[in-house]
Design a protein around this motif. Structure first.
Motif, mmCIF file in Angstrom:
data_model
loop_
_atom_site.group_PDB
_atom_site.id
_atom_site.type_symbol
_atom_site.label_atom_id
_atom_site.label_comp_id
_atom_site.label_asym_id
_atom_site.label_seq_id
_atom_site.Cartn_x
_atom_site.Cartn_y
_atom_site.Cartn_z
ATOM 1 N N VAL A 179 0.815 -1.152 0.048
ATOM 2 C CA VAL A 179 -0.090 -0.092 0.038
ATOM 3 C C VAL A 179 0.786 1.452 0.081
ATOM 4 N N VAL A 180 2.048 1.197 0.687
ATOM 5 C CA VAL A 180 2.990 2.359 0.516
ATOM 6 C C VAL A 180 3.429 2.382 -0.999
ATOM 7 N N TYR A 181 3.746 1.667 -1.552
ATOM 8 C CA TYR A 181 4.183 1.569 -2.868
ATOM 9 C C TYR A 181 3.073 2.177 -3.748
ATOM 10 N N ILE A 219 -1.073 -1.980 -5.626
ATOM 11 C CA ILE A 219 -0.246 -1.121 -6.200
ATOM 12 C C ILE A 219 -1.340 -0.648 -7.771
ATOM 13 N N VAL A 220 -1.737 -1.692 -8.060
ATOM 14 C CA VAL A 220 -2.621 -1.238 -9.245
ATOM 15 C C VAL A 220 -3.882 -0.847 -8.849
ATOM 16 N N VAL A 221 -4.599 -1.006 -7.757
ATOM 17 C CA VAL A 221 -5.826 -0.693 -7.371
ATOM 18 C C VAL A 221 -5.532 0.957 -7.010
ATOM 19 N N MET A 222 -4.515 1.436 -6.595
ATOM 20 C CA MET A 222 -4.402 2.921 -6.192
ATOM 21 C C MET A 222 -3.741 3.649 -7.407
ATOM 22 N N ALA A 223 -3.045 3.019 -8.278
ATOM 23 C CA ALA A 223 -2.174 3.648 -9.368
ATOM 24 C C ALA A 223 -2.875 3.423 -10.719
ATOM 25 N N ALA A 224 -3.400 2.390 -11.050
ATOM 26 C CA ALA A 224 -4.061 2.080 -12.358
ATOM 27 C C ALA A 224 -5.531 2.747 -12.486
ATOM 28 N N GLY A 225 -5.899 2.609 -13.559
ATOM 29 C CA GLY A 225 -7.339 3.084 -13.802
ATOM 30 C C GLY A 225 -8.461 2.164 -13.778
ATOM 31 N N LEU A 226 -9.622 2.540 -13.853
ATOM 32 C CA LEU A 226 -10.729 1.584 -13.821
ATOM 33 C C LEU A 226 -11.333 1.421 -15.285
#
Length: 464
Positions: A286-288, A390-397
């Protein structure tokens, strides 16, 4: 007594039982001329006494934990008036939840809810009584079991055999629990996936080969998107794109750092640099994710604007790059272990023939370690494919089927999290689609892991 305190007291009693059994073995051995006249070492007599004190009490505690709460809730529900008796399982769960909240004081019972207030009082009373009964039963059984084990101590008792049987049975039970847990996970995902494909809106070919992903299912037939689209190809493309970017970052950096630490660094530098590198593996994902969303993505967007490029705020490049940084210690550690496992005789032979250090690494060490390195890279790929935070927080939907790393893409894990957020009813294609995606992800990562393990196993013996 609370269960946690009860377990602490039980552990203290087990320790006392151990020393009592061990002391009795010494006392019995003294008139005989020492512990060499005992069938087993004093440790095993103490362990046998402790087992008699502990195991029956733990079995009772486990059975109590399984059946205590269902019995109490059934008693409470059976005492309710006929007018408010629940008719369905959902009504029963709602009623129990309200009674629980009233019993805990989170909710106040209304003026017309005297029956629920009485049920809450009865629930608290039954739980308190059950806790006291459990405490008395556990402590009594522990005392009786400890005394029984203590009285059984004798010079001819084969305590070692009995203790080893118990430990062997415990290890077998742990192995069975691990296997059954794995089977439970697999079957739960498979059964829900079968339910997903039983809907008319979904077909297996449309799910695997479809190019449009829009799982929104309307409540009424006249609403937009009532049928939904479940083509998973854009999700697979986004997952592979981000994983590819992560590997482009992780493999060269991790492999080069492993070669330096294994072949060039002196022991002092290695003992310092290797733990510092592996600190990256201890940082929570989550930090990443925060780092990717708040630092890397804005930096890439501003850099792209300065170069005249249109970079999305949630680009695949940001998510994949940060994921690659996270996987660097994984690749580096595996590659370092494989390189250092190459026999020193191969290095000495190459150097003795006049090869330089770099030539030895390129022509001898790297080819010898290549199967293990490939296996480690494949394990890293499966790690990247299954990454979530990482992908949940940084990638789109947005499920865009594109190979441009500057665009917004989504992944399988992002969609699984999105589909299961909030209160969900597991009777619609929208929610059950998460299980189908999870099964596909499970199969892909399983195949990658099997390939990596088979590769390592096949070629490793050539250099042992």
């Amino acid at each position: 007594m609370q269960t946690a305190n009860l377990i602490i007291v039980l552990l203290a009693m087990v320790g006392i039982a151990y020393y009592m059994g061990r002391g009795r073995s010494f006392a019995l051995a003294k008139p005989l001329g020492g512990i060499r006249h005992l069938n087993s070492l004093p440790f095993y007599y103490g362990a046998q006494t402790a087992i008699w004190c502990c195991v029956p009490s733990l079995i009772l505690l486990a059975l109590w934990a399984l059946f205590d709460e269902p019995i109490i809730t059934n008693v409470v529900l059976s005492g309710l008036p006929e007018a408010i008796q629940p008719q369905t399982v959902a009504d029963q769960n709602l009623l129990l939840n309200r009674i629980e909240n009233i019993a805990s004081g989170a909710l106040a019972a209304g003026a017309d809810e005297q029956a629920l207030s009485a049920a809450a009082d009865r629930l608290n009373g039954l739980r308190e009584t059950a806790q006291w009964v459990l405490t008395a039963a556990i402590l009594s059984l522990a005392v009786l079991g400890g005394l029984w084990g203590w009285r059984r101590v004798s010079p001819k008792l084969k305590a070692r055999n009995q203790v080893e049987v118990v430990f062997k049975s415990t290890l077998l039970a742990c192995a069975c629990i691990a296997i059954l847990t794995t089977l439970g996970i697999v079957f739960s995902v498979v059964f829900e996936t079968i339910r997903f494909f039983s809907f008319d809106e979904v077909t297996i070919t449309g799910f695997i080969f479809g190019t449009e992903w829009s799982p929104q299912i309307a409540i009424r037939a006249d609403q937009a998107g009532a049928s939904g689209s479940f083509g998973a190809v854009p999700l697979f493309v986004g997952t592979l794109l981000i994983s590819f970017i992560a590997m482009v970052v992780a493999v060269p950096v991790g492999l080069m750092s492993a070669i330096y630490l294994a072949e060039y660094a002196n022991p002092r530098v290695r003992s310092t640099a290797k733990p510092l590198l592996e600190i990256l593996a201890g940082i929570p994902t989550v930090v990443y994710g925060f780092f990717a969303a708040l630092t890397v993505a804005p930096f890439l967007r501003e850099l792209g604007e300065s170069m005249g490029l249109d970079v999305s705020s949630e680009s695949a490049l940001a998510a994949g790059g940060v994921m690659g940084i996270m996987i660097i210690p994984f690749v580096s550690s595996l590659a370092d272990d494989v390189i250092t496992a190459v026999p020193q005789s191969m290095r000495d032979g190459s150097l003795g023939l006049g090869a330089t250090k770099s030539e030895t690494i390129k022509k001898v060490i790297f080819p010898a370690a290549l199967p293990g390195i490939v296996g480690g890279v494949m394990l890293a790929v499966s790690r990247a494919i299954g990454e979530t935070m990482i992908v949940v927080m940084a990638a789109g939907l947005a499920a865009n089927m594109t190979a441009n790393p500057l665009d917004t893409v989504t992944t399988v894990t992002v969609q699984i999290v999105t589909l299961l957020i909030g209160d969900q009813e597991f009777d619609s294609p929208k929610t059950l689609a998460a299980f189908a995606l999870g099964l596909m992800l499970f199969v892909v990562t399983l195949l990658l892991n099997l390939f990596a393990l088979r590769t390592v196993k096949k070629y490793r013996e050539q250099y042992d």
